[in-house]
Structure formats: structure tokens, C-alpha cells
Design an enzyme around this catalytic site. Structure first.
Site, PDB file in Angstrom:
ATOM      1  N   ASP A   8       0.851  -1.199   0.065  1.00  0.00           N
ATOM      2  CA  ASP A   8      -0.004  -0.024  -0.024  1.00  0.00           C
ATOM      3  C   ASP A   8       0.960   1.266   0.016  1.00  0.00           C
ATOM      4  O   ASP A   8       0.781   2.064   0.708  1.00  0.00           O
ATOM      5  CB  ASP A   8      -0.975  -0.020   1.166  1.00  0.00           C
ATOM      6  CG  ASP A   8      -2.021   1.067   1.353  1.00  0.00           C
ATOM      7  OD1 ASP A   8      -2.265   1.630  -0.119  1.00  0.00           O
ATOM      8  OD2 ASP A   8      -2.539   1.538   2.212  1.00  0.00           O
ATOM      9  N   ASP A  61       2.532   2.682   7.858  1.00  0.00           N
ATOM     10  CA  ASP A  61       1.322   1.718   7.621  1.00  0.00           C
ATOM     11  C   ASP A  61       1.771   0.503   6.999  1.00  0.00           C
ATOM     12  O   ASP A  61       1.335   0.457   5.747  1.00  0.00           O
ATOM     13  CB  ASP A  61       0.551   2.792   6.678  1.00  0.00           C
ATOM     14  CG  ASP A  61      -1.011   2.168   6.645  1.00  0.00           C
ATOM     15  OD1 ASP A  61      -1.402   1.415   7.629  1.00  0.00           O
ATOM     16  OD2 ASP A  61      -1.849   2.849   6.070  1.00  0.00           O
TER      17      ASP A  61
END
Ligand SMILES: Nc1ncnc2c1ncn2[C@@H]1O[C@H](COP(=O)(O)OP(=O)(O)OP(=O)(O)O)[C@@H](O)[C@H]1O
Ligand SMILES: [Mg+2]
Length: 277
Positions: free
Chosen positions: A205, A222
Site C-alpha cells: 500500500d 502503515d
């Protein structure tokens, strides 16, 4: 220049140093009203998280990792990130919501990962596995010297990590604050991608939304969905990462595109040959 930590013992050493610096009073339980002093933050916390989450936060605080949840840095669909006070410094705590997390999405990244083979398919277990996965992934990145928040500890749906920012202000995302020298940032991210590929890791991501610009230092965040290259969709995730990144770098003046970036990273994955004597 920030230090990098190459193995678990170094991470532990750093952690102990930080804990010693904190000098939190031993044996004194933290009172509920002291853990979250700020009214607004307490309201957010109570609206979003269940009692078990509050207990988990206490459990971490009792272990003297931090003394106060100060305020929310980011509120998302799947979780919130808070700034915590710890001695003279700060940590960031990411807390996943049990009820509203997207389990189908999470399972897609957990199922193909041999490190998390035996996860039961109920909400709580999946979120717990996800939190652990993000912690482990931060550890992996730290080991291979890819700059990401240093993992501190985790429990249930709470992950405590290094606070990325200066003078207590959280670093902006690259999306809001592109780098002054975009070509240099491009080289850095290509190097990081090559190191990750060599360590069999795919972020999955990666884009300007999950890169922080900490006073021109590039920091990857993240990493819950980061998988190993053995994941059945690893290639698809990798292609998507390169596509998103090359688009953003190109928009910001770097002469690149998907093919160029893919090749550039590939070139960097080749380990330098040992010189013949
Ligand atoms: N270690 C950290 N130090 C400082 N800020 C952080 C840290 N980790 C996360 N943040 C901030 O919190 C935001 C959300 O974190 P992250 O991207 O890990 O979660 P997310 O699940 O993508 O949340 P969202 O759904 O809001 O995008 C980041 O964009 C960043 O602004
Ligand atoms: Mg994000």
C-alpha cells in the site's frame, strides 16, 4: 543523522535507554483521568473504543512505556493514531477498531502469509493478528535499515511506535508536503524497495499517503498489509506500489514512469559483485 537499528538486541537496548530516560515513578498506578487528560481526546476514545481497548492501553501504560495519551493525530476508518507523552518525548500509538475494521480486506493479506497461518476467522482474532503483523513488519524494516517508525510494543489492537515528527509536531504526509529534492527522494524510495525485495517484503500500500516527510527524511509508515514475496498476490501488490509511486514522482517532476521505476529498482536489487583479487 538518525540511528538505524540492525537487530532485535539493538532495538531492545534502545528501548531500555528510552525507558531509563523516562524515569516514570515505579509502582504508582496511573489514574484513569490522568491517562487521557484532554476532555476532547477522552470523548473520541470512549466513542470509538470498547472497555477492553482502554484496559489494553492501561496495561501498556502500567508497563511504563508512556504516561499519557495526549491527543489524536489521525482518525481513520480502521483505527486512530494518538500522540503519547513519555518522559521528555513522545510515542505514536495506533489503535485498531475491532468493530469497523474491514476483515475481508485484512484476511486477504493475512491468509497468504505463512507467518500468520493459524489465525482464527473471528473479528477480534483478525484485528489482533493484524496489529501483531504491523509490529513484526516494522521490526523487519528496522532490521534491513529501511526508515520506518521503530516498533516499541504491541498488545491486542494497540501498537506503540516511535513518533515521527519534530518538536512534537507529527510529520506531514508526502502527499501534503512533497520533498524539496524529489530526485533524491526517488533514489531513496527505490533503494528502500530494492532492500525490501531482497528481504522478500512487499509493502502493498505504498504511495504518497503512506510516506511521511520528516524534515526531508523519507519515512515509510502503515505496514499492516506488508506481505512476503511468497504471498499469492505479491506480484500484483508490487506492481500496484510501483504504479502509484511512479505516477506521483512523475507528477512532481521526476523523469520516470512505471517501466523505468521497475527497472531502476531491479538494478538496485543486484548485490555488488565481489572484486576478484
Ligand atoms: N509513527 C507515527 N508518527 C507520527 N505520525 C504518524 C505515525 N504513524 C501514523 N501517523 C499519522 O497517522 C496517519 C494514519 O496512519 P496510518 O497510515 O498508519 O493508518 P491508516 O490505517 O492508513 O489510517 P487512515 O485510514 O487514516 O489512512 C498517518 O497518515 C500519519 O499522519
Ligand atoms: Mg495510511
Amino acid at each position: 543523522m538518525k540511528k538505524f537499528y540492525t537487530n532485535q538486541s539493538q532495538i531492545n537496548k534502545q528501548l531500555n535507554e528510552q525507558l531509563n530516560e523516562q524515569q516514570l515513578e515505579e509502582g504508582k498506578p496511573i489514574k484513569e483521568e490522568k491517562l487521557i487528560k484532554d476532555e476532547h481526546t477522552r470523548e473520541i476514545f470512549e466513542q470509538v473504543f470498547d472497555k477492553a481497548t482502554l484496559n489494553t492501553v492501561y496495561e501498556i501504560a502500567r508497563k511504563k512505556y508512556f504516561e499519557e495519551i495526549e491527543f489524536v493525530i489521525s482518525t481513520g476508518k480502521e483505527g486512530n493514531v494518538f500522540r503519547c507523552k513519555s518522559g521528555n518525548g513522545h510515542y505514536a500509538m495506533k489503535i485498531y477498531k475491532i468493530e469497523t475494521s474491514n476483515f475481508k480486506h485484512m484476511m486477504e493479506y493475512i491468509e497468504g502469509d505463512r507467518r500468520f497461518k493459524s489465525v482464527r476467522k473471528d473479528k477480534q482474532e483478525i484485528v489482533k493478528a493484524w496489529t501483531k503483523k504491523e509490529y513484526k513488519n516494522l521490526e523487519e524494516l528496522t532490521k534491513i535499515k529501511v526508515k520506518a517508525p521503530l516498533p516499541i510494543t504491541f498488545s491486542r489492537n494497540c501498537l506503540l511506535m516511535e513518533f515521527i515528527g519534530e518538536n512534537g509536531n507529527a510529520a506531514p504526509r508526502a502527499k501534503e508536503k512533497p520533498f524539496t529534492d524529489m530526485n533524491k527522494a526517488y533514489e531513496t524510495i527505490c533503494e528502500y524497495l530494492a532492500k525490501m525485495i531482497n528481504a522478500k517484503l512487499i509493502h502493498s500500500d505504498l504511495s504518497e499517503y503512506n510516506i511521511l516527510n520528516n524534515n526531508e527524511e523519507l519515512v515509510i509508515i502503515d505496514v499492516g498489509q506488508m506481505v512476503t514475496t511468497e504471498h499469492p498476490k505479491a506480484k500484483e501488490f508490487y506492481v500496484r506500489d510501483i504504479r502509484n509511486l511512479s505516477k506521483w514522482f512523475s507528477k512532481n517532476g521526476v523523469k520516470t514512469n512505471y517501466e523505468k521505476m521497475y527497472e531502476h529498482v531491479k538494478e538496485k536489487t543486484k548485490k555488488p559483485k565481489k572484486e576478484k583479487k
